[in-house]
Design a protein around this motif. Structure first.
Motif, PDB file in Angstrom:
ATOM      1  N   PHE A 166     -67.794 -17.309 -38.471  1.00  0.00           N
ATOM      2  CA  PHE A 166     -68.495 -17.465 -39.745  1.00  0.00           C
ATOM      3  C   PHE A 166     -69.372 -16.256 -40.043  1.00  0.00           C
ATOM      4  CE2 PHE A 166     -71.170 -19.386 -36.457  1.00  0.00           C
ATOM      5  CZ  PHE A 166     -72.442 -18.921 -36.749  1.00  0.00           C
ATOM      6  N   ARG A 196     -77.880 -18.650 -44.607  1.00  0.00           N
ATOM      7  CA  ARG A 196     -76.995 -19.807 -44.434  1.00  0.00           C
ATOM      8  C   ARG A 196     -75.666 -19.299 -43.887  1.00  0.00           C
ATOM      9  NH1 ARG A 196     -81.199 -21.506 -45.798  1.00  0.00           N
ATOM     10  NH2 ARG A 196     -81.715 -23.094 -47.370  1.00  0.00           N
ATOM     11  N   SER A 197     -74.975 -20.184 -43.182  1.00  0.00           N
ATOM     12  CA  SER A 197     -73.706 -19.811 -42.551  1.00  0.00           C
ATOM     13  C   SER A 197     -72.510 -20.334 -43.332  1.00  0.00           C
ATOM     14  CB  SER A 197     -73.652 -20.414 -41.136  1.00  0.00           C
ATOM     15  OG  SER A 197     -74.780 -20.029 -40.393  1.00  0.00           O
ATOM     16  N   TYR A 198     -71.434 -19.545 -43.381  1.00  0.00           N
ATOM     17  CA  TYR A 198     -70.190 -19.971 -44.044  1.00  0.00           C
ATOM     18  C   TYR A 198     -68.994 -19.466 -43.242  1.00  0.00           C
ATOM     19  CZ  TYR A 198     -73.323 -21.389 -47.624  1.00  0.00           C
ATOM     20  OH  TYR A 198     -74.367 -22.028 -48.252  1.00  0.00           O
ATOM     21  N   ALA A 227     -65.501 -21.067 -48.673  1.00  0.00           N
ATOM     22  CA  ALA A 227     -65.532 -22.244 -49.552  1.00  0.00           C
ATOM     23  C   ALA A 227     -66.919 -22.852 -49.428  1.00  0.00           C
ATOM     24  CB  ALA A 227     -64.471 -23.252 -49.131  1.00  0.00           C
ATOM     25  N   VAL A 228     -67.574 -23.028 -50.562  1.00  0.00           N
ATOM     26  CA  VAL A 228     -68.953 -23.524 -50.548  1.00  0.00           C
ATOM     27  C   VAL A 228     -69.014 -24.884 -51.233  1.00  0.00           C
ATOM     28  CG1 VAL A 228     -71.320 -23.067 -51.290  1.00  0.00           C
ATOM     29  CG2 VAL A 228     -69.853 -21.180 -50.567  1.00  0.00           C
ATOM     30  N   SER A 229     -69.517 -25.841 -50.472  1.00  0.00           N
ATOM     31  CA  SER A 229     -69.631 -27.205 -50.975  1.00  0.00           C
ATOM     32  C   SER A 229     -70.996 -27.381 -51.638  1.00  0.00           C
ATOM     33  CB  SER A 229     -69.480 -28.139 -49.770  1.00  0.00           C
ATOM     34  OG  SER A 229     -69.462 -29.448 -50.187  1.00  0.00           O
ATOM     35  N   VAL A 276     -74.419 -28.793 -52.511  1.00  0.00           N
ATOM     36  CA  VAL A 276     -75.453 -29.648 -51.904  1.00  0.00           C
ATOM     37  C   VAL A 276     -76.590 -29.770 -52.912  1.00  0.00           C
ATOM     38  CG1 VAL A 276     -77.202 -29.755 -50.083  1.00  0.00           C
ATOM     39  CG2 VAL A 276     -74.871 -29.107 -49.511  1.00  0.00           C
ATOM     40  N   GLY A 285     -79.788 -29.747 -54.790  1.00  0.00           N
ATOM     41  CA  GLY A 285     -81.072 -29.073 -54.547  1.00  0.00           C
ATOM     42  C   GLY A 285     -80.989 -27.928 -53.547  1.00  0.00           C
ATOM     43  N   GLY A 286     -79.779 -27.560 -53.126  1.00  0.00           N
ATOM     44  CA  GLY A 286     -79.610 -26.532 -52.089  1.00  0.00           C
ATOM     45  C   GLY A 286     -79.843 -25.123 -52.615  1.00  0.00           C
ATOM     46  N   ALA A 287     -80.553 -24.327 -51.829  1.00  0.00           N
ATOM     47  CA  ALA A 287     -80.886 -22.965 -52.250  1.00  0.00           C
ATOM     48  C   ALA A 287     -79.645 -22.064 -52.264  1.00  0.00           C
ATOM     49  CB  ALA A 287     -81.951 -22.395 -51.328  1.00  0.00           C
ATOM     50  N   THR A 318     -61.895 -24.877 -43.398  1.00  0.00           N
ATOM     51  CA  THR A 318     -61.737 -23.436 -43.656  1.00  0.00           C
ATOM     52  C   THR A 318     -61.362 -22.635 -42.407  1.00  0.00           C
ATOM     53  OG1 THR A 318     -63.717 -23.875 -44.953  1.00  0.00           O
ATOM     54  CG2 THR A 318     -62.753 -21.722 -45.171  1.00  0.00           C
ATOM     55  N   TYR A 350     -71.563 -28.322 -39.281  1.00  0.00           N
ATOM     56  CA  TYR A 350     -72.094 -27.674 -40.473  1.00  0.00           C
ATOM     57  C   TYR A 350     -73.489 -28.219 -40.785  1.00  0.00           C
ATOM     58  CZ  TYR A 350     -67.741 -25.276 -41.711  1.00  0.00           C
ATOM     59  OH  TYR A 350     -66.646 -24.436 -41.737  1.00  0.00           O
ATOM     60  N   ILE A 351     -74.438 -27.842 -39.927  1.00  0.00           N
ATOM     61  CA  ILE A 351     -75.817 -28.248 -40.182  1.00  0.00           C
ATOM     62  C   ILE A 351     -76.503 -27.166 -41.009  1.00  0.00           C
ATOM     63  CG2 ILE A 351     -76.229 -29.785 -38.218  1.00  0.00           C
ATOM     64  CD1 ILE A 351     -77.121 -27.313 -36.655  1.00  0.00           C
TER      65      ILE A 351
END
Ligand SMILES: Cc1cc2nc3c(=O)[nH]c(=O)nc-3n(C[C@H](O)[C@H](O)[C@H](O)COP(=O)(O)OP(=O)(O)OC[C@H]3O[C@@H](n4cnc5c(N)ncnc54)[C@H](O)[C@@H]3O)c2cc1C
Length: 253
Positions: A39, A54-56, A79-81, A83, A85-87, A131, A249-250
């Motif tokens: 990642f 953040r990690s992807y 691929a970003v899910s 969330v 209120g997520g920054a 992914t 995926y924390i």
């Protein structure tokens, strides 16, 4: 070794109503060398100026030509899910084409290992946790070419619209008889069901495969609750911890 670089967004598409597939290129024009399964970290600042990251997982599919474990790709896909209120969700969800972000990597050891000789791989995922397996497809192709391996992907989603890259995995399964793809749909069956479909959560579909310590090595990626539940289930089937690899995926704030 991890490197710091800038990435420019060159393409994007919505894979599902709440998941954006983003394609980047390095601003310095260099390819990204990574091991499938690894990642990147995206570095940015909160509105108050505090630095965060953040990690992807990298989802790019290389051409499989590399003789080493490293794959080089010019197009860096994640691929970003979404969330609430997520920054990072805001940053990556709203990033316009041409927009530039700071990143570093690659990181992680959630990778296929040449030393593994188990006849069957059980790959489990939920959501964007699929992914890394997309990036592993060229390696999986090589594994299967030897003729004595089998790879089973159990992919959990609530409904068919959330099976990210589902058609790619289906197509790979069609052309690679040792690869089996099961969409595990927990809320709603497909409008036109397919033979690989299963109903229920991935950890429950596991029983059908009869996991066994002599045969299987397992990879679990995505939602931490699924990873914990599947880990416990596999241990009950007798798999030792060293035969169960996990990527949760924390949120890494
Ligand atoms: C190794 C690794 C790889 C990862 N790869 C991916 C990837 O490929 N794609 C991807 O989309 N994400 C991935 N993640 C998760 C990702 O790093 C972020 O945690 C996620 O995008 C949320 O970040 P955010 O800034 O939008 O939300 P945050 O600002 O971190 O969180 C906002 C709020 O939502 C809560 N929250 C955070 N995450 C979730 C969640 N998943 N579900 C429900 N509530 C949540 C937080 O507790 C907080 O209250 C990965 C994580 C790790 C550790």
């Amino acid at each position: 070794m991890a490197d710091h670089f800038q990435l420019r967004l060159v393409d994007s598409v919505m894979l599902a109503p709440t998941v954006r597939h983003l394609v980047f290129e390095r601003v310095d024009g260099q390819p990204l060398a990574f091991q499938p399964g690894q990642f990147l970290q995206v570095h940015f600042h909160y509105d108050d100026g505090t630095a965060t990251k953040r990690s992807y997982s990298v989802g790019s599919v290389g051409d499989g030509s590399s003789p080493s474990a490293l794959t080089e790709v010019g197009r860096i896909e994640i691929a970003v899910s979404y969330v609430e209120g997520g920054a990072a969700t805001k940053l990556l969800g709203e990033l316009p084409h041409g927009g530039v972000i700071d990143a570093s990597g690659p990181y992680g050891r959630f990778c296929l290992q040449e030393a593994d000789t188990h006849p069957r791989y059980l790959l489990l995922a939920t959501g964007t946790g699929v992914t890394p397996y997309r990036a592993m497809l060229p390696q999986i192709e090589k594994l299967l070419a030897a003729g004595d391996r089998e790879v089973v992907l159990l992919y959990g989603a609530r409904n068919e619209t959330e099976l990210l890259y589902g058609e790619e995995f289906e197509a790979f399964a069609q052309t690679h008889p040792g690869f089996h793809f099961h969409g595990c749909l927990s809320r709603e069956a497909r409008a036109v069901p397919r033979s690989g479909d299963r109903s229920g959560h991935v950890q429950h579909v596991l029983a059908e495969l009869g996991p066994h310590a002599d045969r299987d090595i397992a990879y679990l990626c995505g939602n931490p609750n699924m990873v914990d539940a599947a880990f416990a289930a596999l241990q009950e089937f007798g798999l030792p911890v060293k035969q169960i690899r996990r990527e949760k995926y924390i949120s890494s704030r």
